[in-house]
Enzyme design. Structure first.
Site, PDB file in Angstrom:
ATOM      1  N   GLN A  68     -34.457  64.350  92.903  1.00 26.66           N
ATOM      2  CA  GLN A  68     -34.987  63.206  93.656  1.00 26.66           C
ATOM      3  C   GLN A  68     -36.099  63.629  94.603  1.00 26.66           C
ATOM      4  OE1 GLN A  68     -32.471  64.994  94.548  1.00 26.66           O
ATOM      5  NE2 GLN A  68     -31.350  64.286  96.320  1.00 26.66           N
ATOM      6  N   THR A  80     -33.262  60.866 103.087  1.00 26.71           N
ATOM      7  CA  THR A  80     -34.541  60.722 103.769  1.00 26.71           C
ATOM      8  C   THR A  80     -34.285  60.324 105.214  1.00 26.71           C
ATOM      9  OG1 THR A  80     -35.569  60.026 101.727  1.00 26.71           O
ATOM     10  CG2 THR A  80     -36.727  59.473 103.767  1.00 26.71           C
ATOM     11  N   ALA A 116     -39.244  55.980 108.326  1.00 24.90           N
ATOM     12  CA  ALA A 116     -38.919  55.875 106.903  1.00 24.90           C
ATOM     13  C   ALA A 116     -37.486  55.440 106.629  1.00 24.90           C
ATOM     14  CB  ALA A 116     -39.186  57.210 106.229  1.00 24.90           C
ATOM     15  N   GLY A 129     -34.036  55.948  97.059  1.00 27.87           N
ATOM     16  CA  GLY A 129     -33.665  56.658  95.837  1.00 27.87           C
ATOM     17  C   GLY A 129     -32.981  55.796  94.796  1.00 27.87           C
ATOM     18  N   GLU A 130     -32.095  54.932  95.240  1.00 27.38           N
ATOM     19  CA  GLU A 130     -31.326  54.136  94.280  1.00 27.38           C
ATOM     20  C   GLU A 130     -31.968  52.792  93.991  1.00 27.38           C
ATOM     21  OE1 GLU A 130     -26.862  54.478  95.383  1.00 27.38           O
ATOM     22  OE2 GLU A 130     -28.015  54.666  97.217  1.00 27.38           O
TER      23      GLU A 130
END
Ligand code: FES
Ligand code: FES
Lengths: 283, 178, 803
Positions: free
Chosen positions: C499, C543, C743, C747-748
């Site tokens: 990722q 993140t 941020a 990812g998903e």
């Protein structure tokens, strides 16, 4: 893989046939794309593997004017895809070959292997069937020829007897005015076994030939339907009729890939599309 | 009650008595001679026998392309090739792509286009793409997709891979005059 | 394409750096667990139950034991170890009964894989097949219990709620407002069922674990293709009754995870085998078949949604009942079910709502986390339901959503107040709807006209939201150490399985420390002995949480550098600034020191030193989260919501049912792009996985609950030929004030709601509402043939996942 086999790579046909005849549990290896999976899944128990790729007869891939096309048992599918002659004279075979499995597999898989595996859904048989392909078999009793439509006897079963192997497949001449097409439906665009595959050919005399896969225990040549179509004459109306009628000539099953209902529908749609494409080309 | 040993598998398998065969071939330019069991796949030969672990296995059945190598100029899935079938063959694996300590353009473009995530499929894609560009230095998008669709990737969504191959074609034409 | 256009306001964050691990991965040097060989290593194979549910009458291993090269054979009689993330419900080896057709009945460790496989083939087992629990309805009846001992199962009390004498592993609830009243008073009430089958993660590297377990001490060494080194350490310690510090977990490169490698899988079995083999390392590697039929999958799900709205388009009430077919074990499944109670009405502001989410045991392949963690499934239900509601109300689906989407001041399902800092769902929707040129739904006449050509186009869109599903006290940490050359060695406990975590975190460090990203040294490989703690690499939390830990550590490192530099430069550290790898005095810029000069302490010309090696750390724990109230589901479960939307244009071949995806526009409010190249990769990859779930993928079981498609031959995933013609990524940047440089994780998210958008587009094209996935060519054709306008699973006999 539980099989522990010996590997034998003969250089002439006699040697190969004798070995196959002598040894029980011996299997022919050409491209290996089906055989290796059977071995890996331990579906078969191989004690001997006979690699036929060094036999002079199996490497043959030639077209002779007046005689037709001969494809040796070691000829890989991508060679057929790349062949100009096949592309121009045996269009359905080109299309079927180009749609078989993935590119890498076609670098190994052979045309004859696709026949010998006798999968009901194999891509190449419908195209070969419409060209009246003949299978050349060698065995302890000598050689024999079997028309492809008589070659399959059931799911994964053929007329091959112990000690026999297929040396090549031959397609009679296909000349000017001969047209064909292969269409398939699958679950996705990427490599997949065909849910249904249909090949159709219109010969120069206007007669139609139809081959179909994945709708019966073996790939089928639909002779009876062809006769009916030929009797009616190929036309838009006949095609509409045939697209319905074909459902009477096939016996699809429901399996993990598709329901019988969808297969029936696809046989109908693909046959219609094949025939429409062929008459469109007439114009 | 029944005695079920699962999955149609495990019918009696007779060991024919392992008989090794001497195999000689060229891997990434090096001559290799080894005695192998005839039932060993080329993939396992490369990994277990000559310890080139770059080539991956993800299915063992020719369906995913992770094990793709170049054998005599053709991309093949090494999991369904027997090692003994590679007698005399010229083989290139991912380890053979970088030459003289320098990454190939194809590898550089895979990096800069982010054509990989977990990287497990990457060696297979690199080899499929290399074989394609060796036989056809200027393929169409359609030809690239046809050839690379035999390789599965679960991470990238393929678009960056396609972009990397297209960039490689441009650069190879410019820099190598292909 | 938007991708080339992105411009960051930061020097290093937002830039398109190459991923740090790329070079090793293109040269074949990256070592995965599958590639590892240890001295003396043995290889394992498993014998799996051939039945969904059966009594093990007897096992005879004598022939296998006699095979030369076999070093250990185990059956359920050899171990009573129970494992489980939230419910300790799974035996490492079945004892007495098997609960799905992938339960391990026996395992062998031998000198090579072939010998292990042969030994397995020589084990004789006598089973007595039992009637399995087929589906959620049968399971809810409770006539047969998958776990007879459900009342005694050890579980995470207060968060999960197993029901007595039932097949319900957990029943989670939430409610707010007055549902009955709202249903009674609203203009329109619509109720629908939606369902989707189990879908496999399909990482290209299958699960592999190597364990060396010392039989003479408590030490357990693990190398594993896993997402959660620290969770493995903790669960192993729990299950084996040893201390966490006795367990060391190494994570080499991981060939894809997608949630399937979170938690614990093959490690306990490898541990038992290693102990039985006298402490030699044992490698257990799943074949692709085992990956499908033994290792866990995404749960199948049925959602029953009842929604009320007024004529003007305001949604007044929503009731959702989610039944998750979690298969034989709870694993992450119960947590997926729990997540649904706070996210299961979508990103909408609805006053009166109620959710019941049941994670249910059946005798099928068990379930776990999968990218999206239940959100693809719940959003399939919600976003189809919203579309159907808008049809009934005769309101444009874009307008309808805009009227009901969350905005600052609104409350989520769990009562959390949305602020400007939470991100903006409306902006996402507007962006994608504009990108595909939405002008309203097709009329029936337009459909009919196009139908005659054999191909019909349709457009559709859907919203999505997700926050990390994690315990309220989720924590992570980072350690930074400066090398003598001024490079920063950074260590994290989270796993980069592709990722791009190590690259993104390096960028944040490079930004904060203002030094070249090349000088940040970080490894994707984790060793729990040296890497600092991280809860779990799941939930797109890295993140956000990891980024914050990096910011913290960077600030500490800078502070320490400034303290030393202050002494050297004879000034108060407060007066110093940093830039480009140097500490300097802004008033006299020639008073400066490079990081390198103080990395290991500063040395004066006479050789004496001050400071010593620079080390800093950053620890963060999720901020302000609470457990949910067991009855009302109120609380604060979400550290960070990421909102998004997809819009698609498709073309349907009405005769073959094939769907061509022409365009996908995807917008996410990411707060701040960390690395545009990496996000683009997440979007392309996530969208294609979503398309897999939408059009193609799904487990098919026969009536005995045996998995019929446990191989790539029949469990297909999209190939390069199946990519959409175009994917347009859109990044919305409304910063989150407590995020690293603003941020949020993403990812998903690209996978969520792709099926919903496709389903809505299929309606636009055909005028038929599909309530089931996948929208395979077969389902589309049989759906059309049925002549119905709503297609439920009973209308197309191929679905869902049933033969
Ligand atoms: S491992 Fe060879 S094709 Fe998958
Ligand atoms: S990068 Fe992970 S499978 Fe392709």
């Amino acid at each position: 893989m539980l099989s522990r086999f010996q590997y034998f790579k003969p250089h002439n046909l006699n040697e190969a046939v004798q070995y196959l005849d002598k040894e029980a549990n011996s299997f022919v290896l050409a491209g290996g794309t089906d055989l290796m999976i059977l071995l890996r899944r331990n579906v078969i128990n191989a004690e001997h593997i006979v690699d036929i790729k060094a036999l002079p007869e199996t490497g043959v891939f030639e077209y002779t004017e007046g005689t037709g096309l001969k494809i040796g048992a070691a000829v890989v599918v991508n060679r057929v895809v790349d062949s100009e002659v096949v592309n121009s004279r045996y269009r359905a075979l080109h299309q079927a070959a180009a749609s078989l499995a993935s590119f890498q597999l076609r670098n190994r898989a052979t045309v004859v292997g696709n026949i010998c595996n006798a999968s009901p859904g194999a891509d190449l048989p419908p195209a070969l069937l419409v060209y009246d392909a003949v299978v050349n078999i060698a065995g302890p009793q000598g050689t024999r020829q079997v028309p492809l439509h008589q070659f399959f006897t059931g799911v994964k079963r053929t007329v091959l007897q112990h000690g026999e192997l297929v040396v090549s497949v031959e397609l009679p001449e296909s000349g000017e005015g001969d047209k064909s097409i292969y269409l398939r439906q699958a679950r996705l665009r990427g490599h997949d076994l065909a849910t249904v595959g249909v090949a159709a050919r219109v010969k120069p005399d206007g007669k139609v030939a139809i081959g179909i896969a994945a709708v019966a225990p073996t790939p089928l040549r639909l002779f009876a339907l062809e006769d009916q179509i030929n009797a009616r004459g190929l036309s838009q109306e006949t095609i509409e009729w045939a697209a319905e009628e074909v459902k009477e000539h096939i016996h699809p099953i429901t399996d993990v890939r598709s329901s019988a209902a969808y297969r029936l529908q696809m046989a109908s749609v693909l046959l219609k599309r094949c025939l429409l494409a062929l008459i469109a080309k007439e114009d | 009650m029944d005695n079920n040993k699962d999955c149609s598998m495990y019918t009696e398998h007779v060991d024919s008595g392992k008989r090794k065969v001497t195999l000689s071939l060229t891997v990434n330019g090096h001559q290799v001679v080894r005695d192998v069991d005839p039932s060993m796949s080329l993939l396992h030969f490369l990994r277990d026998n000559i310890k080139l672990f770059g080539t991956k296995e993800a299915c063992g059945e020719g369906e995913c392309g992770a094990c793709t190598i170049i054998m005599n100029g053709k991309a093949v899935t090494s999991c369904i090739v027997l090692a003994v079938e590679a007698e005399g063959a010229q083989i290139t694996t991912v380890e053979g792509l970088a030459k003289d300590g320098k990454l190939s353009i194809l590898q550089e473009e895979f990096i800069s286009e982010d054509a990989l995530q977990c990287g497990y499929c990457t060696p297979g894609f690199l080899m499929s793409a290399r074989a394609l560009l060796d036989s056809n230095p200027n393929p169409s998008d359609e030809e690239i997709v046809e050839v690379l669709s035999g390789n599965l990737c679960r991470c990238t969504g393929y678009i960056p891979i396609l972009n990397a191959v297209k960039r490689t074609i441009e650069r190879e034409q410019k820099e190598l005059g292909r | 394409m938007a991708k080339a256009e992105y411009k960051s306001k930061y020097k290093r964050v937002g830039q398109r750096y190459d991923r740090k691990d790329a070079r090793e991965k293109v040269t074949g040097q990256a070592v995965y667990t599958y590639d590892l060989e240890l001295p003396g290593m043995l290889y394992a194979r498993c014998l799996l139950s051939p039945y969904a549910r059966a009594k093990i009458v007897s096992i005879d291993t004598s022939k296998a034991k006699a095979l030369p090269g076999v070093r250990a054979i185990l059956t359920g009689e050899d171990s009573d170890i129970l494992v489980g993330l939230y419910m300790q419900d799974k035996r490492v080896l079945s004892r007495g009964v098997t609960r799905y057709q992938g339960d391990v009945v026996a395992a062998v460790a031998a000198e090579d894989e072939e010998t292990a496989e042969r030994a397995i083939s020589l084990i004789d087992v006598v089973y007595e097949p039992l009637e399995p629990v087929h589906d959620v309805d049968e399971a809810l009846e409770g006539k047969i219990l998958v776990h007879e001992d459900i009342n005694e199962l050890k579980h995470y009390v207060g968060v999960f709620f197993p029901q007595k004498d039932s097949n319900i592993a957990s029943w989670n609830k939430s409610k707010k407002g007055d549902l009955e009243k709202a249903f009674a008073e609203s203009d329109l009430v619509v109720e629908n069922d939606f369902s989707l089958p189990a879908v496999a993660h399909v990482p290209m590297e299958t699960h592999v674990s190597i364990v060396q377990a010392d039989p003479f001490s408590n030490k357990i060494k693990i190398w594993s293709s896993a997402q959660s080194p620290f969770a493995i350490r903790q669960i192993m310690a729990d299950s084996f009754g040893v201390s966490e510090s006795d367990v060391e977990v190494h994570i080499p490169y991981v060939g894809g995870g997608f949630g399937g490698k979170a938690g614990i899988h093959l490690e306990p079995l490898a541990t038992l085998l290693s102990k039985a083999a006298g402490g030699l390392p044992v490698k257990v590697r799943a074949t692709r078949e085992q990956e499908f039929n033994q290792l866990p999958t995404r749960a199948g799900m049925r959602g029953r949604i009842k929604t009320a709205a007024n004529k003007d388009g305001k949604i007044t009430a929503m009731q959702a009942v989610y039944d998750w077919d979690s298969g034989a074990y709870a694993d992450y499944g119960v947590n997926v079910g729990k997540t649904a109670v706070y996210s299961g009405i979508g990103p909408y502001s609805i006053e009166n709502a109620c959710i019941d989410s049941k994670t249910i045991y059946t005798n099928k392949v068990f379930s776990t986390a999968y990218r999206g963690f239940g959100h693809l499934e719940t959003h399939w239900s919600i976003e189809r339901q919203i579309d159907i509601l808008s049809q009934k109300l005769g309101i444009d689906p874009y307008e309808f959503r805009m009227m009901n989407l969350l905005e600052p001041g609104d409350k989520t399902m769990s009562g959390e107040v949305i602020t400007e800092s939470s991100g903006n769902p409306k902006e996402c929707l507007t962006a994608v709807v504009k990108e595909i040129g939405w002008t309203g739904r097709k009329t029936e006449e337009e459909r009919q006209r196009e139908w005659k050509t054999g191909k019909v186009r349709g457009k559709g869109f859907a919203m999505l939201q997700k926050a990390p599903a994690m315990p309220a006290n989720t924590a992570t940490s980072v350690v930074m150490q400066m090398n003598g050359d001024g490079h920063v060695k950074m260590m994290i406990g989270a796993v980069d399985m592709g990722q791009g975590a190590i690259t993104a975190l390096s960028q944040i460090a490079a930004q904060e420390l203002d030094m070249p990203i090349e000088d940040i040294e970080i490894s994707a490989q984790i060793d729990t002995r040296s890497n600092p703690y991280d809860w779990n690499t799941v939930a797109s939390k890295l993140t956000f949480l990891g980024g914050n830990a990096v910011v913290k550590a960077s600030h500490e490192l800078l502070h320490k550098m400034k303290v030393i530099a202050g002494q050297v430069l004879r000034t108060d550290p407060e007066n110093l600034l940093h830039a480009n790898g140097e500490i300097y005095h802004p008033h006299n810029p020639n008073r400066r020191l490079s990081y390198k000069d103080i990395a290991l302490g500063y040395m004066y010309p006479d050789g004496s030193g001050i400071g010593g090696p620079l080390i800093a750390s950053g620890s963060v724990v999720a901020d302000g989260l609470t457990n949910l109230h067991p009855e009302t589901g109120q609380g604060n479960p979400a550290a960070v919501w990421t909102f998004g939307a997809h819009a698609v244009e498709i073309e349907v071949d009405v005769e073959t049912g094939s769907v061509t995806v022409l365009k996908v526009a995807s917008a996410f409010d990411v707060g701040q792009v960390i690395n545009e190249k990496l996000i683009y990769g997440q979007i392309c990859g996530g969208v294609l996985q979503g398309l897999g779930s939408a059009l193609l993928e799904g487990y098919k079981f026969n009536k005995d609950e045996k998995l019929m498609n446990p191989s790539f031959t029949d469990n297909k995933i999209p190939t390069m030929k199946d990519m959409p013609v175009e994917i347009v990524p859109i990044y919305i940047e409304n910063p989150q004030h407590n995020g690293p440089l603003g941020a949020r994780g993403v990812g998903e998210h690209p996978m969520i709601s792709v099926p919903s958008a496709i389903g809505n587009a299929v309606y636009d094209a055909l005028g038929i509402n599909f309530h089931v996935l996948p929208l395979s060519p077969e389902a589309i054709v049989l759906g059309i043939q049925s002549g119905k306008k709503s297609i439920l699973c009973t209308d197309v006999d191929c679905l869902p996942g049933r033969l």
